[in-house]
Write a protein that holds these residues in place. Structure first.
Motif, PDB file in Angstrom:
ATOM      1  N   VAL A 268      -0.750   1.367  -0.701  1.00 29.34           N
ATOM      2  CA  VAL A 268       0.401   1.590  -0.395  1.00 29.34           C
ATOM      3  C   VAL A 268       1.637   0.656  -1.996  1.00 29.34           C
ATOM      4  O   VAL A 268       2.417   0.600  -2.774  1.00 29.34           O
ATOM      5  N   TYR A 269       0.960  -0.723  -1.530  1.00 27.19           N
ATOM      6  CA  TYR A 269       1.430  -1.997  -3.104  1.00 27.19           C
ATOM      7  C   TYR A 269       0.952  -1.060  -4.661  1.00 27.19           C
ATOM      8  O   TYR A 269       2.040  -1.674  -5.947  1.00 27.19           O
TER       9      TYR A 269
ATOM     10  N   THR B 163       0.318   1.441  -5.056  1.00 26.27           N
ATOM     11  CA  THR B 163       1.500   2.978  -5.647  1.00 26.27           C
ATOM     12  C   THR B 163       2.717   2.341  -6.252  1.00 26.27           C
ATOM     13  O   THR B 163       3.320   3.623  -6.659  1.00 26.27           O
ATOM     14  N   SER B 164       3.729   1.693  -5.444  1.00 30.83           N
ATOM     15  CA  SER B 164       4.586   1.288  -5.556  1.00 30.83           C
ATOM     16  C   SER B 164       4.872   0.631  -6.965  1.00 30.83           C
ATOM     17  O   SER B 164       6.228   0.962  -7.354  1.00 30.83           O
TER      18      SER B 164
ATOM     19  N   ILE C  27       5.118   3.354  -9.087  1.00 25.94           N
ATOM     20  CA  ILE C  27       6.007   4.245  -9.547  1.00 25.94           C
ATOM     21  C   ILE C  27       7.086   3.667 -10.271  1.00 25.94           C
ATOM     22  O   ILE C  27       8.126   3.952 -10.682  1.00 25.94           O
TER      23      ILE C  27
ATOM     24  N   ASN D 179       3.117   6.435 -11.132  1.00 23.95           N
ATOM     25  CA  ASN D 179       3.997   7.726  -9.954  1.00 23.95           C
ATOM     26  C   ASN D 179       2.709   8.190  -9.357  1.00 23.95           C
ATOM     27  O   ASN D 179       2.627   8.698  -8.383  1.00 23.95           O
TER      28      ASN D 179
ATOM     29  N   GLU E 203      -5.144  -4.085  -4.642  1.00 26.01           N
ATOM     30  CA  GLU E 203      -3.996  -3.741  -3.766  1.00 26.01           C
ATOM     31  C   GLU E 203      -3.648  -5.075  -2.858  1.00 26.01           C
ATOM     32  O   GLU E 203      -2.657  -5.321  -2.867  1.00 26.01           O
TER      33      GLU E 203
ATOM     34  N   SER F  54      -1.399  -6.770  -5.560  1.00 28.42           N
ATOM     35  CA  SER F  54      -0.148  -6.137  -5.857  1.00 28.42           C
ATOM     36  C   SER F  54       0.587  -6.606  -4.554  1.00 28.42           C
ATOM     37  O   SER F  54       2.326  -6.493  -4.901  1.00 28.42           O
TER      38      SER F  54
ATOM     39  N   MET G  83       3.945  -7.482  -5.386  1.00 29.10           N
ATOM     40  CA  MET G  83       5.760  -7.517  -4.762  1.00 29.10           C
ATOM     41  C   MET G  83       6.616  -8.516  -3.835  1.00 29.10           C
ATOM     42  O   MET G  83       7.488  -7.976  -3.525  1.00 29.10           O
TER      43      MET G  83
ATOM     44  N   SER H 266       9.807 -10.098  -4.376  1.00 33.07           N
ATOM     45  CA  SER H 266      11.716  -9.483  -3.372  1.00 33.07           C
ATOM     46  C   SER H 266      11.667 -10.796  -2.970  1.00 33.07           C
ATOM     47  O   SER H 266      13.077 -10.735  -3.111  1.00 33.07           O
TER      48      SER H 266
END
Length: 135
Positions: free
Chosen positions: A21-22, A24-25, A28, A79, A100, A103, A107, A111
């Motif tokens: 998830v992270y 890949t985020s 993206i 992506n 991961e 990441s 992230m 934030s």
């Protein structure tokens, strides 16, 4: 993609490719994973690069990954996800897990503020330390 990595990086005896998830985020966003944590150095450098976007299943994505992996053992795939290699499947999986985790923490930190990034000298020192880490 895997075959191209094996052909270009003979030290790659195992590859883990996933859509965590992270990582890949970040892919993206088409951003690298910077040296927000010393563990980033376990991938071979002061960042985990993001390969240029190419369609999955094509020769071009393989070439993009090979290019992003110069002097590295892991990269993000724009992506798409991430890919990591190692001398065995356990080390490849461990590196993908580390990418991961780094990441995710990057992230989350991003934030709520501006993360402090470790400088190149520290990451060079960490890269050397990882050569004998766990022995």
């Amino acid at each position: 993609m895997h075959t191209m990595i094996y052909k270009n990086y003979p030290e790659a005896n195992a590859i883990v490719h996933c859509h965590s998830v992270y990582a890949t985020s970040l892919s993206i966003l088409r951003e690298e994973l910077p040296a927000s944590n010393y563990l980033v150095a376990s991938g071979g450098g002061n960042n985990v690069r993001c390969a240029e976007y190419q369609s999955f299943g094509t020769k071009e994505i393989g070439m993009a990954a090979v290019d992003a992996l110069v002097d590295r053992k892991a990269c993000l795939l724009a992506n798409h996800g991430q890919i990591a290699y190692g001398e065995n499947i356990e080390k490849a999986f461990s590196l993908a897990s580390t990418v991961e985790e780094c990441s995710m923490t990057y992230m989350i930190a991003r934030s709520v503020g501006k993360p402090f990034i470790l400088d190149d000298n520290e990451m060079k020192f960490m890269k050397e330390k990882f050569k004998s880490y766990g022995r």
